[in-house]
Write an enzyme that holds these catalytic residues in place. Structure first.
Site, PDB file in Angstrom:
ATOM      1  N   ASP A  98      31.913  54.946  52.226  1.00  0.00           N
ATOM      2  CA  ASP A  98      30.473  55.109  52.406  1.00  0.00           C
ATOM      3  C   ASP A  98      29.840  55.050  51.026  1.00  0.00           C
ATOM      4  O   ASP A  98      30.070  55.932  50.186  1.00  0.00           O
ATOM      5  CB  ASP A  98      30.187  56.456  53.084  1.00  0.00           C
ATOM      6  CG  ASP A  98      28.699  56.709  53.302  1.00  0.00           C
ATOM      7  OD1 ASP A  98      27.863  55.964  52.729  1.00  0.00           O
ATOM      8  OD2 ASP A  98      28.371  57.662  54.023  1.00  0.00           O
ATOM      9  N   TYR A 141      12.835  51.194  54.552  1.00  0.00           N
ATOM     10  CA  TYR A 141      13.613  50.019  54.173  1.00  0.00           C
ATOM     11  C   TYR A 141      12.907  49.237  53.070  1.00  0.00           C
ATOM     12  O   TYR A 141      13.517  48.874  52.062  1.00  0.00           O
ATOM     13  CB  TYR A 141      13.831  49.144  55.403  1.00  0.00           C
ATOM     14  CG  TYR A 141      14.622  47.880  55.148  1.00  0.00           C
ATOM     15  CD1 TYR A 141      16.006  47.929  54.976  1.00  0.00           C
ATOM     16  CD2 TYR A 141      13.993  46.644  55.102  1.00  0.00           C
ATOM     17  CE1 TYR A 141      16.738  46.768  54.755  1.00  0.00           C
ATOM     18  CE2 TYR A 141      14.713  45.481  54.886  1.00  0.00           C
ATOM     19  CZ  TYR A 141      16.084  45.548  54.716  1.00  0.00           C
ATOM     20  OH  TYR A 141      16.794  44.393  54.497  1.00  0.00           O
ATOM     21  N   LYS A 150      14.302  48.738  49.249  1.00  0.00           N
ATOM     22  CA  LYS A 150      14.573  47.407  48.719  1.00  0.00           C
ATOM     23  C   LYS A 150      13.703  47.100  47.498  1.00  0.00           C
ATOM     24  O   LYS A 150      14.135  46.410  46.573  1.00  0.00           O
ATOM     25  CB  LYS A 150      14.357  46.359  49.806  1.00  0.00           C
ATOM     26  CG  LYS A 150      15.391  46.395  50.923  1.00  0.00           C
ATOM     27  CD  LYS A 150      16.805  46.215  50.401  1.00  0.00           C
ATOM     28  CE  LYS A 150      17.817  46.031  51.506  1.00  0.00           C
ATOM     29  NZ  LYS A 150      19.216  45.995  50.984  1.00  0.00           N
TER      30      LYS A 150
END
Length: 279
Positions: free
Chosen positions: A72, A163, A167
């Site tokens: 992970d 998200y 990013k």
């Protein structure tokens, strides 16, 4: 596999060793495959042991030099183990592609804080931690780091707040690292991917954290995973600072830079008329 085991490889990445996070499936898998076909030895990574083993077996059956590590990437100790896998298997490290991440399909007002954090952690720390663990080896090899970002980081996208933020963060991180580590010779690049065909089983997170399918995307707007992987590998080979994939991505850059109000109007209009595009 040792240094001797890499001696017979051929191609533009012959003798190079790469880690591709999130390479058990999807774009990561195809990027790893193409790097292998271009001569690199590749360390595969993912959280699903069964799927990771299947991907490794397929690449080994094709005669490629691969290793794998279930890890992970939001866990720094696991990232240290991932890097150790590369060094133990192949002796050094030249390339890191931080591809692993979780996406979402949820509006900000509806999202549980823990879900927002989970998406952010996967996109930010999922890039920071592998790099932090790998950096000494990459400095030694004057290697290459490529962060996989998204065109949605260029101007934001409704139902993608965490998200998009994550990013965008790695894109700015890359710029900062170019300044801080300019004298090391390490390449730091960002690829902003656009709409891409996904594996049928791919899921993103809903507002409550439950896995759901990805929002509708017109097939004609999507590139194949192999096409995207080819662009990523070319980006690494050319050591580019930024690559924006697709005509839509280039249009977003143009509009966001020179006509930001027009860009926002287009998004708000599509939210009203094509709500399923985001939901």
């Amino acid at each position: 596999m040792s240094e001797v085991g890499l001696a017979g490889s051929s191609g533009p990445f012959a003798g190079k060793v790469a880690i591709v996070t999130g390479s058990e499936s999807g774009i990561g898998r195809e990027t790893a495959r193409l790097l292998c076909e271009s001569g690199a030895a590749v360390v595969l990574n993912g959280r699903n042991a069964e799927r990771l083993a299947q991907t490794r077996a397929a690449l080994e059956a094709a005669g490629h030099a691969v290793a794998s590590c279930v890890a992970d990437v939001t866990d720094y100790a696991a990232c240290e183990q991932l890097v150790s896998t590369a060094i133990d298997a192949f002796g050094w490290l030249d390339i890191l592609v931080t591809n692993a991440s979780i996406s979402q399909r949820a509006y900000f007002a509806d999202m549980q804080p823990a879900v927002f954090r989970q998406v952010m952690d996967s996109n930010v720390y999922g890039s920071v931690f592998p790099l932090k663990a790998a950096l000494p080896h990459l400095i030694k090899s004057k290697g290459s780091v490529t962060f996989i970002s998204s065109i949605s980081a260029l101007n934001g996208m409704p139902s993608g707040s965490a998200y998009c933020a994550g990013k965008a963060a790695v894109a700015n991180l890359a710029h900062t690292l170019r300044l801080e580590l300019a004298e090391t010779g390490v390449h730091f690049g960002v690829v902003h991917i656009g709409f891409t065909q996904n594996d049928p089983e791919k899921r993103v997170l809903a507002a409550n954290g439950q896995p759901v399918s990805i929002a509708h995307r017109p097939p004609r707007w999507q590139k194949s995973q192999a096409e995207v992987a080819s662009i990523i590998v070319r980006h690494i080979q050319r050591r580019r600072q930024r690559t924006v994939i697709s005509a839509l991505g280039q249009l977003i850059v143009l509009v966001h830079t020179y006509f930001p109000r027009l860009g926002d109007w287009v998004v708000r209009t599509t939210m009203r008329r094509m709500r399923h595009f985001y939901e």
